[in-house]
Write a protein that holds these residues in place. Structure first.
Motif, PDB file in Angstrom:
ATOM      1  N   GLU A 123      84.966 -27.028  90.531  1.00 22.57           N
ATOM      2  CA  GLU A 123      84.055 -26.447  89.547  1.00 22.57           C
ATOM      3  C   GLU A 123      84.841 -26.207  88.274  1.00 22.57           C
ATOM      4  OE1 GLU A 123      80.630 -23.129  89.621  1.00 22.57           O
ATOM      5  OE2 GLU A 123      82.649 -22.277  89.660  1.00 22.57           O
ATOM      6  N   SER A 124      84.388 -26.804  87.188  1.00 19.52           N
ATOM      7  CA  SER A 124      85.070 -26.626  85.912  1.00 19.52           C
ATOM      8  C   SER A 124      84.766 -25.244  85.354  1.00 19.52           C
ATOM      9  CB  SER A 124      84.630 -27.697  84.912  1.00 19.52           C
ATOM     10  OG  SER A 124      83.284 -27.456  84.511  1.00 19.52           O
ATOM     11  N   GLY A 146      81.290 -24.674  84.360  1.00 20.93           N
ATOM     12  CA  GLY A 146      80.255 -24.460  85.362  1.00 20.93           C
ATOM     13  C   GLY A 146      79.703 -25.702  86.019  1.00 20.93           C
ATOM     14  N   ILE A 206      79.937 -28.952  88.654  1.00 17.26           N
ATOM     15  CA  ILE A 206      80.559 -29.225  89.952  1.00 17.26           C
ATOM     16  C   ILE A 206      80.832 -30.714  90.079  1.00 17.26           C
ATOM     17  CG2 ILE A 206      80.168 -29.232  92.448  1.00 17.26           C
ATOM     18  CD1 ILE A 206      78.687 -26.596  92.125  1.00 17.26           C
ATOM     19  N   TYR A 207      82.043 -31.054  90.555  1.00 17.57           N
ATOM     20  CA  TYR A 207      82.493 -32.439  90.677  1.00 17.57           C
ATOM     21  C   TYR A 207      82.963 -32.701  92.103  1.00 17.57           C
ATOM     22  CZ  TYR A 207      82.743 -31.763  85.623  1.00 17.57           C
ATOM     23  OH  TYR A 207      82.438 -31.459  84.321  1.00 17.57           O
ATOM     24  N   GLY A 220      89.762 -24.839  85.939  1.00 14.79           N
ATOM     25  CA  GLY A 220      88.688 -24.839  86.922  1.00 14.79           C
ATOM     26  C   GLY A 220      89.180 -24.350  88.263  1.00 14.79           C
ATOM     27  N   GLU A 257      77.490 -25.463  95.899  1.00 14.70           N
ATOM     28  CA  GLU A 257      77.060 -24.365  95.030  1.00 14.70           C
ATOM     29  C   GLU A 257      77.214 -23.022  95.729  1.00 14.70           C
ATOM     30  OE1 GLU A 257      75.213 -28.131  93.720  1.00 14.70           O
ATOM     31  OE2 GLU A 257      75.386 -27.113  95.652  1.00 14.70           O
ATOM     32  N   PHE A 311      81.007 -21.924  95.953  1.00 11.45           N
ATOM     33  CA  PHE A 311      81.560 -21.387  94.713  1.00 11.45           C
ATOM     34  C   PHE A 311      80.931 -20.034  94.370  1.00 11.45           C
ATOM     35  CE2 PHE A 311      82.758 -25.873  93.969  1.00 11.45           C
ATOM     36  CZ  PHE A 311      84.095 -25.673  93.655  1.00 11.45           C
ATOM     37  N   GLU A 312      79.650 -19.904  94.612  1.00  6.58           N
ATOM     38  CA  GLU A 312      78.957 -18.678  94.220  1.00  6.58           C
ATOM     39  C   GLU A 312      79.391 -17.484  95.063  1.00  6.58           C
ATOM     40  OE1 GLU A 312      76.954 -16.477  91.722  1.00  6.58           O
ATOM     41  OE2 GLU A 312      77.060 -18.669  91.522  1.00  6.58           O
ATOM     42  N   ARG A 325      82.674 -15.950  93.659  1.00  4.23           N
ATOM     43  CA  ARG A 325      82.773 -15.860  92.212  1.00  4.23           C
ATOM     44  C   ARG A 325      83.562 -14.621  91.784  1.00  4.23           C
ATOM     45  NH1 ARG A 325      81.559 -19.982  89.582  1.00  4.23           N
ATOM     46  NH2 ARG A 325      79.400 -20.114  90.345  1.00  4.23           N
TER      47      ARG A 325
END
Length: 379
Positions: free
Chosen positions: A155-156, A159, A161-162, A239, A255, A258-259, A262
């Protein structure tokens, strides 16, 4: 001291590296990491090595390595890969390269290292296998090689996602299923009799649900060790990278992972991700996570959430191909730069073919060099 080579004088690589670091205009990132695991079978292993030296003993550190190995049918392949893969990769990189050349050589070296590690392990006649997600960070460059279904996701700071790895489950890849069938293998679910099929798609013989791994001698030539390789360059805002085994990804989306962590430092974040995954699915499998924050120097706090939603526009343009133009051609004045979108993660290289001969980055000369290396290594 300069050393003579014919009529020319050469400077030792260690001296060149020190000069590069001293002359770098862009500051190198701070890398902070943490990891956590809950074990069910004891077949997940991690490898973390920071501040690695391209020239041993010269005191110049340039890159870091983070890797996860999720073994199956025993832990032998995972342990062997953990102990040998990095050395095999570095042995495939030509000596006396500058920083840019070294980064450019990594994709080919990773392929050679994976293949050599698999070959050497299979000579031990053990039937264990392992997934691998292997990450090398050099400055703001991330190079990721993967086989199996462990994943590396970034995640950069903006915001977005890669997905830096590929999922080599047969359920997920029609291309891999076709490759196995065309090679003479069979793909199907477990038949319990009476025409009833259960579970994920598997490769037969052997019954493995993955199309690529290191090891798995009993499955035959259909399961290959040739990794998917992706190389990206982060913007100087940095990131967060999450590397996890399928015990995490079977329970959490990228998602959600990462969330749920946070604002947490990497060690706390890794523990939180593992706890979240186990809470959702229970401890059905080894569940392991490495969290790596790649951030601007002297920024000793975890990445903050993005200021605003990036929306679909980000995902349409999340990777920008490396331009072949010169730096002067790419230069823009201040006014033009202000009208551009914020700099995103830049894709420099990606190749996922399971066939060495089909890999687009190998021109004739480089392919011959790789084959000569493999021949010399395997005898």
């Amino acid at each position: 001291m300069l050393s003579k080579s014919g009529d020319h004088q050469t400077v030792p690589l260690s001296v060149l590296l020190k000069r590069e670091l001293a002359n770098e205009k862009i500051e190198r990132p701070e890398i902070v990491h943490g990891q956590a695991s809950q074990s069910k079978k004891g077949e997940d292993f991690t490898f973390v090595k920071t501040e690695c030296q391209r020239v041993l003993g010269d005191g110049v550190t340039t890159f870091s390595v983070f890797a996860l190995f999720d073994g199956h049918n025993g832990s032998a392949a995972a342990i062997y890969s953990k102990e040998n893969l990095l050395n095999n990769v570095l042995s495939a990189i030509p000596p006396d390269l500058n920083s840019d050349e070294w980064v450019s050589a990594l994709p080919r070296a990773l392929v050679a290292g994976f293949v050599k590690t698999d070959k050497d392990f299979q000579e031990r006649a053990q039937t264990s296998g392992t997934t691998v997600t292997f990450v090398i960070i050099e400055g703001w460059f991330l190079t990721v090689a993967s086989v199996g279904d462990s994943r590396g996701i970034l995640e950069s700071a903006e915001g977005a996602i890669y997905y830096l790895s590929a999922d080599h489950r047969l359920d997920c890849s029609e291309e891999e299923r076709e490759r196995i069938i065309l090679s003479g293998g069979e793909v199907g679910r477990l038949n319990t009799g009476g025409g009833t099929e259960i579970g994920p798609l598997r490769c037969w013989p052997g019954g493995l649900c993955l199309s690529r791994s290191i090891g798995d001698l009993d499955v035959g030539e259909y399961i290959v060790p040739v990794p998917h390789v992706k190389q990206v360059k982060l913007s100087p805002t940095g990131g967060r990278l999450i590397i996890s085994s399928d015990g995490v990804w079977d329970a959490l989306s990228a998602e959600a992972a990462f969330e749920c962590c946070r604002g947490m430092p990497p060690d706390t974040a890794a523990s939180q991700i593992v706890e979240e995954a186990v809470q959702v699915k229970g401890l059905r499998d080894d569940t392991t996570c490495i969290v790596v924050d790649i951030q601007p120097p002297e920024k000793n706090e975890p990445p903050k959430p993005p200021l605003k939603k990036q929306g679909k526009r980000v995902f349409k343009s999340m990777f920008r191909k490396k331009s072949s133009e010169s730096s002067s051609q790419r230069g823009r004045n201040k006014e033009e730069e202000e009208n551009l979108e914020p700099e995103m993660v830049e894709e420099l290289f990606e190749e996922g073919s399971a066939s060495l001969s089909e890999r687009s980055e190998y021109n004739v000369i480089m392919l011959l060099r790789l084959l000569n290396f493999l021949k010399a290594s395997f005898g």
